[in-house]
Write a protein that holds these residues in place. Sequence first.
Motif, PDB file in Angstrom:
ATOM      1  N   UNK A  37       9.057  -6.322  -4.427  1.00  0.00           N
ATOM      2  CA  UNK A  37       7.735  -6.752  -3.966  1.00  0.00           C
ATOM      3  C   UNK A  37       7.060  -7.741  -4.895  1.00  0.00           C
ATOM      4  N   UNK A  38       7.773  -8.200  -5.942  1.00  0.00           N
ATOM      5  CA  UNK A  38       7.176  -9.187  -6.852  1.00  0.00           C
ATOM      6  C   UNK A  38       5.981  -8.637  -7.624  1.00  0.00           C
ATOM      7  N   UNK A  39       6.057  -7.376  -8.046  1.00  0.00           N
ATOM      8  CA  UNK A  39       4.972  -6.761  -8.824  1.00  0.00           C
ATOM      9  C   UNK A  39       5.222  -7.072 -10.301  1.00  0.00           C
ATOM     10  N   UNK A  40       4.184  -7.543 -11.000  1.00  0.00           N
ATOM     11  CA  UNK A  40       4.439  -8.055 -12.346  1.00  0.00           C
ATOM     12  C   UNK A  40       4.084  -7.074 -13.468  1.00  0.00           C
ATOM     13  N   UNK A  41       3.522  -5.910 -13.115  1.00  0.00           N
ATOM     14  CA  UNK A  41       3.107  -4.978 -14.172  1.00  0.00           C
ATOM     15  C   UNK A  41       3.333  -3.545 -13.702  1.00  0.00           C
ATOM     16  N   UNK A  42       4.128  -2.796 -14.465  1.00  0.00           N
ATOM     17  CA  UNK A  42       4.493  -1.428 -14.049  1.00  0.00           C
ATOM     18  C   UNK A  42       3.263  -0.526 -13.967  1.00  0.00           C
ATOM     19  N   UNK A  43       2.210  -0.875 -14.743  1.00  0.00           N
ATOM     20  CA  UNK A  43       1.020  -0.027 -14.765  1.00  0.00           C
ATOM     21  C   UNK A  43       0.297   0.014 -13.429  1.00  0.00           C
ATOM     22  N   UNK A  44       0.542  -1.005 -12.587  1.00  0.00           N
ATOM     23  CA  UNK A  44      -0.088  -0.988 -11.255  1.00  0.00           C
ATOM     24  C   UNK A  44       0.263   0.282 -10.483  1.00  0.00           C
ATOM     25  N   UNK A  45       1.460   0.810 -10.731  1.00  0.00           N
ATOM     26  CA  UNK A  45       1.886   1.996  -9.975  1.00  0.00           C
ATOM     27  C   UNK A  45       1.069   3.237 -10.314  1.00  0.00           C
ATOM     28  N   UNK A  46       0.510   3.262 -11.496  1.00  0.00           N
ATOM     29  CA  UNK A  46      -0.131   4.502 -11.949  1.00  0.00           C
ATOM     30  C   UNK A  46      -1.648   4.430 -11.970  1.00  0.00           C
ATOM     31  N   UNK A  47      -2.205   3.216 -11.844  1.00  0.00           N
ATOM     32  CA  UNK A  47      -3.657   3.094 -11.960  1.00  0.00           C
ATOM     33  C   UNK A  47      -4.366   3.384 -10.652  1.00  0.00           C
ATOM     34  N   UNK A  48      -3.616   3.355  -9.562  1.00  0.00           N
ATOM     35  CA  UNK A  48      -4.180   3.669  -8.247  1.00  0.00           C
ATOM     36  C   UNK A  48      -5.412   2.843  -7.895  1.00  0.00           C
ATOM     37  N   UNK A  49      -5.341   1.572  -8.220  1.00  0.00           N
ATOM     38  CA  UNK A  49      -6.371   0.644  -7.758  1.00  0.00           C
ATOM     39  C   UNK A  49      -6.134   0.436  -6.265  1.00  0.00           C
ATOM     40  N   UNK A  50      -7.151   0.792  -5.486  1.00  0.00           N
ATOM     41  CA  UNK A  50      -6.993   0.787  -4.028  1.00  0.00           C
ATOM     42  C   UNK A  50      -6.624  -0.610  -3.512  1.00  0.00           C
ATOM     43  N   UNK A  51      -7.062  -1.658  -4.229  1.00  0.00           N
ATOM     44  CA  UNK A  51      -6.741  -3.025  -3.775  1.00  0.00           C
ATOM     45  C   UNK A  51      -5.252  -3.316  -3.907  1.00  0.00           C
ATOM     46  N   UNK A  52      -4.645  -2.723  -4.929  1.00  0.00           N
ATOM     47  CA  UNK A  52      -3.193  -2.867  -5.085  1.00  0.00           C
ATOM     48  C   UNK A  52      -2.479  -2.048  -4.007  1.00  0.00           C
ATOM     49  N   UNK A  53      -2.888  -0.795  -3.879  1.00  0.00           N
ATOM     50  CA  UNK A  53      -2.197   0.107  -2.960  1.00  0.00           C
ATOM     51  C   UNK A  53      -2.283  -0.356  -1.508  1.00  0.00           C
ATOM     52  N   UNK A  54      -3.455  -0.926  -1.144  1.00  0.00           N
ATOM     53  CA  UNK A  54      -3.633  -1.317   0.252  1.00  0.00           C
ATOM     54  C   UNK A  54      -2.722  -2.445   0.699  1.00  0.00           C
ATOM     55  N   UNK A  55      -2.163  -3.174  -0.280  1.00  0.00           N
ATOM     56  CA  UNK A  55      -1.256  -4.253   0.099  1.00  0.00           C
ATOM     57  C   UNK A  55       0.033  -3.717   0.710  1.00  0.00           C
ATOM     58  N   UNK A  56       0.256  -2.412   0.522  1.00  0.00           N
ATOM     59  CA  UNK A  56       1.493  -1.831   1.051  1.00  0.00           C
ATOM     60  C   UNK A  56       1.250  -1.008   2.299  1.00  0.00           C
ATOM     61  N   UNK A  57       0.018  -1.121   2.839  1.00  0.00           N
ATOM     62  CA  UNK A  57      -0.311  -0.328   4.023  1.00  0.00           C
ATOM     63  C   UNK A  57       0.552  -0.714   5.211  1.00  0.00           C
ATOM     64  N   UNK A  58       0.884   0.306   5.966  1.00  0.00           N
ATOM     65  CA  UNK A  58       1.528   0.025   7.241  1.00  0.00           C
ATOM     66  C   UNK A  58       0.480  -0.519   8.176  1.00  0.00           C
ATOM     67  N   UNK A  59       0.898  -1.387   9.104  1.00  0.00           N
ATOM     68  CA  UNK A  59      -0.092  -1.888  10.075  1.00  0.00           C
ATOM     69  C   UNK A  59      -0.177  -0.970  11.266  1.00  0.00           C
TER      70      UNK A  59
END
Length: 344
Positions: free
Chosen positions: A322-344
Amino acid sequence: MKERLHQLQQEALEKIEQASDLKALNDVRIAYLGKKGPITEVLRGMGSLSPEERPIMGALANEVRQAIQTALEAKQAKLEQEEVEKKLAAETIDVTLPGRPIRRGNPHPLTRVIEEIEDLFIGMGYTIAEGPEVEKDYYNFEALNLPKGHPARDMQDSFYITEEILLRTHTSPVQARTMEKHQGRGPVKIICPGKVYRRDNDDATHSHQFTQIEGLVVDENIRMSDLKGTLREFARKMFGEDRDIRFRPSFFPFTEPSVEVDVSCFNCGGHGCNVCKGTGWIEILGAGMVHPNVLEMAGFDSKKYTGFAFGMGPERIAMLKYGIDDIRHFYQNDIRFLQQFNRV
Ligand code: PHE
């Protein structure tokens, strides 16, 4: 006196009739029927009447009170009814308005990648095995051919709880445990997803806690070509049908020979780009043929049985995919990051 009472009744009824809301009506009630009201005052003057007149006047005063009371109640009911009607008229429901959207939750991107990898291997006949995150030194190291004092233990900077117990540094102890349970009888064909812990300082590519998926196959006649075929299949399902893989020699104490596995770059197709740093290849996992010592320690006859094992990091797979550049994104649970993976 009689006239005064009739007059009061007349007045009160008129005022009741005029009262336009409940508050005004209540004011009328207090003014006429209250203790300081005119009727009470009239009754106080009864002392000057003759004994014959007194009861007649008393009865009349009561009638007047009663009449006012009845009028008050009727008017109150009417005003209340009007209020309800007004409310109903003002609050009509527009059934054509669109509903308020309900926010839907979604699986975490890491969970999705782990499930995707699990499904892929389940499709190849693997079952899922799990083990404890708080692990014995024996399963984490010794049973994997890393005896105490082995220099390779330095590779694993570990969180020890006691001398003999630690947070597992990889999912490989689940291989040791599963083989032990099989009591020397194959086949074993498992994948083990789970959390692992290392004493790393967190940065864009390191985390003190992350996830791994371990794979293990033990049976008669298992060869390195089986490993290669399996991992190629995995790489194609995960990164695209045109992918190829390559093995580079490496070292793990529990496998011999050991390899690092690269997948041809899914971004440039192998020509070289910034994703693969110009090499055309991206490292995705470590693997090898299960070391005979590991088989023997778990009770398998290493002359009869051979096996392969591999271990990968779902975070790394997800970051590449998915071209994610920082492993910490997985653990910080920033909703803006997570929402990019939402199913439509
Ligand atoms: N356990 C190894 C690690 O954590 C990965 C691995 C698993 C390598 C199985 C080979 C075989 O780095």
